[in-house]
Design an enzyme around this catalytic site. Structure first.
Site: not given
Length: 371
Positions: A308, A192-193, A211, A187, A238
């Protein structure tokens, strides 16, 4: 002040305040950098202190009251009583899905800190040219204490650093990818990761980034080009059982869509648009994502789950459901990362904003059994 009011009148559940703010500031390109910073500060302060503004009439009075409360809190955080925090800082449904401490509520009212991830071998140059950097407890993670718009700096355009929260950087370090390995950032979002994993692998091996949104993958490609990262592949996925590649991976990272409760200090508008039903729906999605990526982990490979948020349905409940459904995986202990505590390991980490100075983050890890 009129731009602030425009943002507040436009933002809603389908139009997040940070996106509306970004679009309006892009439109008002003649606005000075200090002026844009002032507009942003007023917008976020309004949502951070919205629970205290019910008796104020009119946008201007609400904005000024929020600014006054923020300044008072900055001078003395404990001037705000715990009873006031518990009744006004977050919606009441939050108490049903997670443990709520006064320390966490108080952390939500603080101005967020800005962290960057310094690219390999760049710190000496950045210390000289960018300045205002303070080392943190995590390798390559620095706190930026200056006033420049980092997105407009030459150093950012040259790919010498990434703007990335310290908790997000921690996820990459806990993945601990090795040069030459094959990883899947399932995902990936805007990457960034993905870029962090690629840097940790020293440009050797490959990271697959997928993604569900093609526009996010396009931004990932632009970020990778700016950073001159080449050991990655981007593809649409998906989230279903059919993945876009057939190989097995040394490691899979599922940085899953979540309620984002851990980001409410940085994104206070989300406190008032996120609903209890979102938590339940996202928890179901998270369980499906883990089920669908599990077959892609090779024997002996690692599976890392990160969100998060700190809600029980999205953290410990998801972990329990996965472990019950997948006996072929065993919990993989993670080293406790925060300094000042004994060196110990645990298969799950729950990190709170008041402890990291960044976002709240939950991380779990498994290893696929080899027998």
């Amino acid at each position: 002040m009129s731009l602030v009011v425009e943002v507040l009148e436009t933002a809603d559940r389908d139009h997040p305040a940070d996106r509306v703010l970004r679009e309006i500031l892009h439109r008002e390109s003649q606005l000075s950098q200090p002026g844009a910073a002032r507009v942003s500060r007023w917008v976020f302060r309004y949502y951070r202190w919205r629970g205290w503004l019910k008796n104020e009439r009119g946008w201007i009075r609400k904005i000024r009251k929020a600014d006054e409360l923020a300044e008072r809190f900055e001078k003395n955080p404990f001037s705000l009583r715990a009873e006031s925090l518990r009744s006004k800082a977050v919606p009441s449904w939050v108490y049903e899905v997670m443990d709520v401490s006064d320390a966490w509520l108080r952390s939500l009212q603080r101005e967020p800190k800005l962290f960057i991830r310094v690219r390999p071998g760049r710190i000496r140059d950045l210390m000289d040219s960018l300045g205002h950097l303070r080392k943190t407890w995590l390798p390559d993670a620095y706190l930026y204490e200056g006033r420049r718009d980092l997105f407009r700096t030459q150093e950012f355009a040259q790919g010498r650093f990434e703007i990335q929260d310290i908790a997000s950087q921690l996820v990459g370090h806990l993945c601990a990818p090795k040069p030459g390995e094959q990883w899947w950032d399932a995902c990936a979002g805007e990457g960034g990761k993905t870029l962090h994993l690629a840097d940790l692998m020293q440009g050797r091996g490959q990271v697959w980034a997928t993604d569900a949104a093609n526009w996010r993958l396009e931004r990932l490609r632009r970020r990778a080009a700016r950073a001159q990262v080449q050991n990655y592949q981007a593809a649409h996925w998906d989230g279903g059982p059919n993945r876009p590649m057939s190989i097995l991976f040394d490691g899979v990272l599922v940085d899953a869509p979540c309620s984002g409760i851990g980001t409410w200090q940085r994104n206070p508008h989300a406190r008032w648009t996120t609903q209890r039903k979102d938590v339940e729906e996202l928890a179901a999605l998270q369980r499906r994502l883990l089920d669908h990526v599990a077959p892609a982990v090779k024997p002996g490979g690692r599976l890392i789950y990160a969100v998060c948020t700190m809600s029980r349905p999205e953290t410990t409940d998801v972990v329990s459901a996965f472990q019950a459904a997948h006996p072929e995986f065993e919990p993989l202990p993670l080293r406790w990362p925060l300094p000042g505590l004994p060196d110990w390991s645990t298969p799950t980490l729950l990190l709170w904003p008041q402890d990291t100075d960044g976002n709240g983050m939950f991380i779990a890890a498994w290893r696929r059994r080899t027998e």
